[in-house]
Design a protein around this motif. Structure first.
Motif, PDB file in Angstrom:
ATOM      1  N   THR A 196       0.836  -1.187   0.000  1.00 41.64           N
ATOM      2  CA  THR A 196       0.000   0.000   0.000  1.00 41.64           C
ATOM      3  C   THR A 196       0.877   1.244   0.000  1.00 41.64           C
ATOM      4  OG1 THR A 196      -0.077   0.144   2.416  1.00 41.64           O
ATOM      5  CG2 THR A 196      -1.723  -1.265   1.333  1.00 41.64           C
ATOM      6  N   VAL A 197       0.246   2.389  -0.217  1.00 39.83           N
ATOM      7  CA  VAL A 197       0.975   3.658  -0.178  1.00 39.83           C
ATOM      8  C   VAL A 197       1.613   3.857   1.191  1.00 39.83           C
ATOM      9  CG1 VAL A 197       0.733   6.169  -0.317  1.00 39.83           C
ATOM     10  CG2 VAL A 197      -0.516   4.704  -1.919  1.00 39.83           C
ATOM     11  N   GLN A 198       0.887   3.456   2.219  1.00 42.01           N
ATOM     12  CA  GLN A 198       1.419   3.578   3.577  1.00 42.01           C
ATOM     13  C   GLN A 198       2.622   2.658   3.782  1.00 42.01           C
ATOM     14  OE1 GLN A 198      -1.493   2.965   6.634  1.00 42.01           O
ATOM     15  NE2 GLN A 198      -0.082   3.381   8.317  1.00 42.01           N
ATOM     16  N   ASP A 199       2.549   1.441   3.221  1.00 42.28           N
ATOM     17  CA  ASP A 199       3.677   0.512   3.315  1.00 42.28           C
ATOM     18  C   ASP A 199       4.928   1.127   2.702  1.00 42.28           C
ATOM     19  OD1 ASP A 199       2.129  -1.438   4.527  1.00 42.28           O
ATOM     20  OD2 ASP A 199       1.609  -2.408   2.624  1.00 42.28           O
ATOM     21  N   ILE A 200       4.772   1.703   1.509  1.00 37.79           N
ATOM     22  CA  ILE A 200       5.911   2.277   0.797  1.00 37.79           C
ATOM     23  C   ILE A 200       6.472   3.468   1.563  1.00 37.79           C
ATOM     24  CG2 ILE A 200       6.618   3.443  -1.327  1.00 37.79           C
ATOM     25  CD1 ILE A 200       4.554   1.712  -2.796  1.00 37.79           C
ATOM     26  N   ALA A 201       5.575   4.295   2.112  1.00 39.44           N
ATOM     27  CA  ALA A 201       6.028   5.451   2.884  1.00 39.44           C
ATOM     28  C   ALA A 201       6.801   5.012   4.117  1.00 39.44           C
ATOM     29  CB  ALA A 201       4.829   6.312   3.282  1.00 39.44           C
ATOM     30  N   THR A 202       6.348   3.933   4.738  1.00 43.54           N
ATOM     31  CA  THR A 202       7.048   3.410   5.916  1.00 43.54           C
ATOM     32  C   THR A 202       8.437   2.904   5.536  1.00 43.54           C
ATOM     33  OG1 THR A 202       4.949   2.776   6.950  1.00 43.54           O
ATOM     34  CG2 THR A 202       6.947   1.711   7.773  1.00 43.54           C
ATOM     35  N   LEU A 203       8.519   2.216   4.401  1.00 44.04           N
ATOM     36  CA  LEU A 203       9.808   1.725   3.933  1.00 44.04           C
ATOM     37  C   LEU A 203      10.758   2.886   3.643  1.00 44.04           C
ATOM     38  CD1 LEU A 203       8.717  -1.135   1.503  1.00 44.04           C
ATOM     39  CD2 LEU A 203      10.010  -1.404   3.629  1.00 44.04           C
ATOM     40  N   GLN A 204      10.259   3.892   2.958  1.00 39.94           N
ATOM     41  CA  GLN A 204      11.108   5.031   2.605  1.00 39.94           C
ATOM     42  C   GLN A 204      11.638   5.748   3.837  1.00 39.94           C
ATOM     43  OE1 GLN A 204       8.643   7.394  -0.002  1.00 39.94           O
ATOM     44  NE2 GLN A 204       8.978   6.059  -1.766  1.00 39.94           N
ATOM     45  N   SER A 205      10.833   5.786   4.885  1.00 38.65           N
ATOM     46  CA  SER A 205      11.247   6.479   6.097  1.00 38.65           C
ATOM     47  C   SER A 205      12.367   5.752   6.834  1.00 38.65           C
ATOM     48  CB  SER A 205      10.050   6.660   7.034  1.00 38.65           C
ATOM     49  OG  SER A 205       9.613   5.402   7.549  1.00 38.65           O
ATOM     50  N   GLN A 206      12.618   4.503   6.469  1.00 35.81           N
ATOM     51  CA  GLN A 206      13.674   3.741   7.133  1.00 35.81           C
ATOM     52  C   GLN A 206      15.066   4.093   6.618  1.00 35.81           C
ATOM     53  OE1 GLN A 206      12.894  -0.527   7.480  1.00 35.81           O
ATOM     54  NE2 GLN A 206      10.703  -0.145   7.268  1.00 35.81           N
ATOM     55  N   LEU A 207      15.130   4.748   5.462  1.00 36.32           N
ATOM     56  CA  LEU A 207      16.426   5.170   4.946  1.00 36.32           C
ATOM     57  C   LEU A 207      16.971   6.342   5.765  1.00 36.32           C
ATOM     58  CD1 LEU A 207      16.137   5.224   1.046  1.00 36.32           C
ATOM     59  CD2 LEU A 207      17.432   3.627   2.443  1.00 36.32           C
TER      60      LEU A 207
END
Length: 320
Positions: free
Chosen positions: A179-190
């Motif tokens: 989901t969009v939220q999943d991707i945003a969460t992943l991006q925030s881990q960088l």
């Protein structure tokens, strides 16, 4: 009328696309190959459309300075050759024969100097990407290469960037649409400084690099896009991009496989000689037929497993 010129203008080949999956491969297993093939299959139609050659390589590293025991690089290379036989995956020995520690930043710099006009991609898990600020010059990797980051959950160890990359390898899990939220969460881990380099499309990783260097700017070379062969710090004028592959993956470490091999060896050594030979044959058959009775069956290539047995690698006695 046909062109009969004796000096036809040769067509300059398009820059190649080169992707690298690094790790110890101690031993190499199916998870490594599935990740590499996943990237290859994703990029192949794009490479064909752009009429560019595609290379996806496994990049075995030198022994980690944090390991007191490490398998001989000749054995690791032999197993890699067996595992990649009849596949489209290549092997790059850049790091394998260097004296450790070998730092990833030095490897990507060397690759950029070796292939100044090609699109270079480095494959890693999110657990590694998350800790790039702890690597030696880890935040500068995108000065030289693009990053393809897989959605892999964090492990307990913290990488310091000494050529770890994907040393604990992975295998894809069942299909899942992020989901969009999943991707945003992943991006925030960088790390924060790398987040502006994120792209939603792997195609953006394939933009040929534009080079600059202090030497070339001060030289008589009037072409700013022409790399200076004497420059020792060749990098992209536009920093590399980072693509986060949202497909979830399940981690399995080479350490876990070694421990399982040692456990099986320990159990076999307690048997009488005749039973020991039968048990050894049964284990090989499990691998070949991919049965569930041996937990290694779905992870190890049969040829690799037979090599391990033939050379008595990862035996319990070896680590005592």
């Amino acid at each position: 009328m046909p062109n009969t010129s004796n000096s036809p203008q040769e067509k300059t080949p398009a820059p190649a696309i080169r992707a690298y999956l690094g790790g110890s491969f101690d031993p190499v297993h199916n998870g490594h190959l599935e990740v590499a093939m996943s990237v290859y299959q994703h990029l192949l139609p794009i490479a064909k459309q752009l009429q560019r050659t595609l290379h996806v390589s496994l990049l075995p590293n030198a022994r980690s300075p944090f390991k007191t025991q490490s398998t001989d690089p000749n054995h690791r290379l032999a197993m890699l050759k067996l595992a990649t036989e009849n596949t489209l995956i290549q092997i790059n020995e850049l790091e394998l024969w260097q004296a450790p520690p070998v730092y990833t930043i030095d490897s990507v710099r060397t690759l950029r100097q070796r292939y100044p006009n090609d699109s270079l991609l480095f494959i890693m898990g999110m657990d590694s990407a998350h800790s790039l600020d702890k690597w030696k010059d880890g935040l500068r990797l995108t000065d030289y290469v693009n990053l393809w980051v897989f959605n892999r959950q964090s492990s307990t160890d913290v990488s310091d960037g000494i050529s770890r990359k994907f040393s604990d390898s992975i295998i894809s899990s069942e299909n899942h649409t992020a989901t969009v939220q999943d991707i945003a969460t992943l991006q925030s881990q960088l790390p924060l400084s790398l987040q502006p380099h994120i792209t939603d499309s792997p195609i953006e990783l394939l933009t040929p690099p534009i080079h600059h260097s202090t030497n070339s700017l001060n030289s008589n070379n009037t072409d700013p896009t022409s790399p200076d062969p004497n420059n020792t710090d060749l990098k992209n004028a536009i920093q590399g991009r980072i693509y986060i592959d949202p497909r979830p993956i399940t981690a399995v470490s080479s350490t876990q496989i070694r421990e399982q091999l040692q456990k099986l060896d320990d159990q076999t050594n307690k048997m009488p000689v005749a039973q020991r030979q039968i048990a050894s044959i049964a284990s090989i058959n499990d691998i070949i037929s991919n049965t569930e009775s041996n937990p290694l069956a779905k992870w190890l290539n049969p040829a690799v497993y037979q090599y391990i047995i033939a050379h008595q690698l990862y035996s319990a006695a070896q680590f005592r």
